[in-house]
Design a protein around this motif. Structure first.
Motif, PDB file in Angstrom:
ATOM      1  N   ARG A 172      72.196  75.276  53.180  1.00 55.20           N
ATOM      2  CA  ARG A 172      72.027  76.059  51.946  1.00 55.20           C
ATOM      3  C   ARG A 172      73.053  75.657  50.905  1.00 55.20           C
ATOM      4  O   ARG A 172      74.145  75.230  51.237  1.00 55.20           O
ATOM      5  N   GLY A 173      72.691  75.864  49.655  1.00 54.64           N
ATOM      6  CA  GLY A 173      73.638  75.680  48.565  1.00 54.64           C
ATOM      7  C   GLY A 173      74.711  76.756  48.618  1.00 54.64           C
ATOM      8  O   GLY A 173      74.500  77.834  49.179  1.00 54.64           O
ATOM      9  N   ASN A 174      75.868  76.481  48.055  1.00 45.40           N
ATOM     10  CA  ASN A 174      76.962  77.436  48.015  1.00 45.40           C
ATOM     11  C   ASN A 174      76.505  78.711  47.305  1.00 45.40           C
ATOM     12  O   ASN A 174      75.972  78.651  46.191  1.00 45.40           O
ATOM     13  N   ASN A 175      76.664  79.856  47.956  1.00 49.47           N
ATOM     14  CA  ASN A 175      76.183  81.138  47.421  1.00 49.47           C
ATOM     15  C   ASN A 175      74.695  81.091  47.083  1.00 49.47           C
ATOM     16  O   ASN A 175      74.243  81.722  46.139  1.00 49.47           O
ATOM     17  N   ARG A 176      73.965  80.289  47.836  1.00 51.62           N
ATOM     18  CA  ARG A 176      72.513  80.113  47.664  1.00 51.62           C
ATOM     19  C   ARG A 176      72.132  79.580  46.287  1.00 51.62           C
ATOM     20  O   ARG A 176      71.030  79.810  45.788  1.00 51.62           O
ATOM     21  N   GLN A 177      73.067  78.863  45.677  1.00 52.57           N
ATOM     22  CA  GLN A 177      72.779  78.245  44.385  1.00 52.57           C
ATOM     23  C   GLN A 177      71.906  77.013  44.581  1.00 52.57           C
ATOM     24  O   GLN A 177      71.817  76.456  45.671  1.00 52.57           O
ATOM     25  N   ALA A 178      71.292  76.557  43.516  1.00 55.21           N
ATOM     26  CA  ALA A 178      70.419  75.382  43.564  1.00 55.21           C
ATOM     27  C   ALA A 178      71.206  74.148  44.018  1.00 55.21           C
ATOM     28  O   ALA A 178      72.376  73.986  43.673  1.00 55.21           O
ATOM     29  N   THR A 179      70.553  73.336  44.812  1.00 53.64           N
ATOM     30  CA  THR A 179      71.147  72.071  45.253  1.00 53.64           C
ATOM     31  C   THR A 179      70.354  70.878  44.739  1.00 53.64           C
ATOM     32  O   THR A 179      70.854  69.759  44.754  1.00 53.64           O
ATOM     33  N   PHE A 180      69.123  71.125  44.336  1.00 56.24           N
ATOM     34  CA  PHE A 180      68.271  70.070  43.780  1.00 56.24           C
ATOM     35  C   PHE A 180      67.892  70.470  42.357  1.00 56.24           C
ATOM     36  O   PHE A 180      67.434  71.587  42.129  1.00 56.24           O
ATOM     37  N   PHE A 181      68.080  69.545  41.428  1.00 55.10           N
ATOM     38  CA  PHE A 181      67.830  69.857  40.024  1.00 55.10           C
ATOM     39  C   PHE A 181      66.726  69.002  39.402  1.00 55.10           C
ATOM     40  O   PHE A 181      66.281  69.272  38.306  1.00 55.10           O
ATOM     41  N   GLY A 182      66.314  67.950  40.112  1.00 59.17           N
ATOM     42  CA  GLY A 182      65.256  67.085  39.615  1.00 59.17           C
ATOM     43  C   GLY A 182      64.702  66.242  40.743  1.00 59.17           C
ATOM     44  O   GLY A 182      65.246  66.229  41.861  1.00 59.17           O
ATOM     45  N   ASP A 183      63.618  65.533  40.463  1.00 64.03           N
ATOM     46  CA  ASP A 183      62.974  64.703  41.482  1.00 64.03           C
ATOM     47  C   ASP A 183      63.924  63.679  42.089  1.00 64.03           C
ATOM     48  O   ASP A 183      63.866  63.394  43.288  1.00 64.03           O
ATOM     49  N   GLU A 184      64.825  63.138  41.264  1.00 62.69           N
ATOM     50  CA  GLU A 184      65.746  62.113  41.773  1.00 62.69           C
ATOM     51  C   GLU A 184      66.692  62.690  42.832  1.00 62.69           C
ATOM     52  O   GLU A 184      67.125  61.970  43.735  1.00 62.69           O
ATOM     53  N   ASP A 185      67.003  63.977  42.769  1.00 62.15           N
ATOM     54  CA  ASP A 185      67.850  64.606  43.780  1.00 62.15           C
ATOM     55  C   ASP A 185      67.145  64.650  45.130  1.00 62.15           C
ATOM     56  O   ASP A 185      67.746  64.379  46.172  1.00 62.15           O
ATOM     57  N   TYR A 186      65.861  64.992  45.112  1.00 64.94           N
ATOM     58  CA  TYR A 186      65.081  65.024  46.349  1.00 64.94           C
ATOM     59  C   TYR A 186      64.968  63.618  46.960  1.00 64.94           C
ATOM     60  O   TYR A 186      65.115  63.448  48.169  1.00 64.94           O
ATOM     61  N   VAL A 187      64.728  62.635  46.118  1.00 63.35           N
ATOM     62  CA  VAL A 187      64.593  61.250  46.588  1.00 63.35           C
ATOM     63  C   VAL A 187      65.897  60.774  47.213  1.00 63.35           C
ATOM     64  O   VAL A 187      65.900  60.181  48.299  1.00 63.35           O
ATOM     65  N   LEU A 188      67.022  61.035  46.556  1.00 62.76           N
ATOM     66  CA  LEU A 188      68.321  60.624  47.084  1.00 62.76           C
ATOM     67  C   LEU A 188      68.593  61.314  48.416  1.00 62.76           C
ATOM     68  O   LEU A 188      69.051  60.680  49.375  1.00 62.76           O
ATOM     69  N   TYR A 189      68.311  62.604  48.502  1.00 61.48           N
ATOM     70  CA  TYR A 189      68.538  63.337  49.747  1.00 61.48           C
ATOM     71  C   TYR A 189      67.722  62.725  50.887  1.00 61.48           C
ATOM     72  O   TYR A 189      68.239  62.503  51.985  1.00 61.48           O
ATOM     73  N   LEU A 190      66.459  62.447  50.643  1.00 57.90           N
ATOM     74  CA  LEU A 190      65.608  61.865  51.685  1.00 57.90           C
ATOM     75  C   LEU A 190      66.074  60.471  52.074  1.00 57.90           C
ATOM     76  O   LEU A 190      66.027  60.102  53.257  1.00 57.90           O
ATOM     77  N   ASP A 191      66.532  59.678  51.100  1.00 57.36           N
ATOM     78  CA  ASP A 191      67.075  58.347  51.407  1.00 57.36           C
ATOM     79  C   ASP A 191      68.287  58.460  52.326  1.00 57.36           C
ATOM     80  O   ASP A 191      68.405  57.728  53.312  1.00 57.36           O
ATOM     81  N   LYS A 192      69.197  59.371  51.999  1.00 54.47           N
ATOM     82  CA  LYS A 192      70.404  59.560  52.821  1.00 54.47           C
ATOM     83  C   LYS A 192      70.056  60.147  54.184  1.00 54.47           C
ATOM     84  O   LYS A 192      70.639  59.767  55.203  1.00 54.47           O
ATOM     85  N   LEU A 193      69.094  61.053  54.233  1.00 55.58           N
ATOM     86  CA  LEU A 193      68.660  61.625  55.505  1.00 55.58           C
ATOM     87  C   LEU A 193      68.132  60.528  56.428  1.00 55.58           C
ATOM     88  O   LEU A 193      68.485  60.470  57.611  1.00 55.58           O
ATOM     89  N   LYS A 194      67.333  59.635  55.882  1.00 56.23           N
ATOM     90  CA  LYS A 194      66.799  58.517  56.667  1.00 56.23           C
ATOM     91  C   LYS A 194      67.923  57.594  57.122  1.00 56.23           C
ATOM     92  O   LYS A 194      67.987  57.195  58.296  1.00 56.23           O
ATOM     93  N   GLU A 195      68.822  57.246  56.202  1.00 59.04           N
ATOM     94  CA  GLU A 195      69.936  56.344  56.512  1.00 59.04           C
ATOM     95  C   GLU A 195      70.813  56.902  57.639  1.00 59.04           C
ATOM     96  O   GLU A 195      71.118  56.216  58.609  1.00 59.04           O
ATOM     97  N   TYR A 196      71.222  58.156  57.509  1.00 59.20           N
ATOM     98  CA  TYR A 196      72.117  58.736  58.503  1.00 59.20           C
ATOM     99  C   TYR A 196      71.392  59.123  59.782  1.00 59.20           C
ATOM    100  O   TYR A 196      72.005  59.141  60.856  1.00 59.20           O
ATOM    101  N   GLY A 197      70.116  59.417  59.703  1.00 64.24           N
ATOM    102  CA  GLY A 197      69.343  59.644  60.920  1.00 64.24           C
ATOM    103  C   GLY A 197      69.339  58.404  61.797  1.00 64.24           C
ATOM    104  O   GLY A 197      69.537  58.481  63.012  1.00 64.24           O
TER     105      GLY A 197
END
Length: 74
Positions: A19-44
């Protein structure tokens, strides 16, 4: 109070919620989701964790993952 360290059992699926800190937003645009998925794949791959499913919400993430070996926190 912080939660206790996660029990890491090889071959046992885990539901992970991030979760985001105090349930604040962690994704603000499509590029945030793409970066997260790229890193998730890399570290997985790097840490040999199978990623079975994920849900990316604006302020949190659900993951269904299975570690292939037991490792301590780094």
């Amino acid at each position: 109070m912080p939660r206790l360290p996660r029990l890491n059992m090889p071959g046992v699926a885990q539901h992970v919620v991030q979760r985001g800190n105090n349930r604040q937003a962690t994704f603000f645009g499509d590029e945030d989701y793409v970066l997260y998925l790229d890193k998730l794949k890399e570290y997985g791959k790097k840490y040999q964790v199978a990623i079975h499913a994920y849900v990316l919400m604006t302020n949190h993430v659900h993951l269904l993952v299975t570690p292939s070996e037991s490792k301590g926190s780094e």
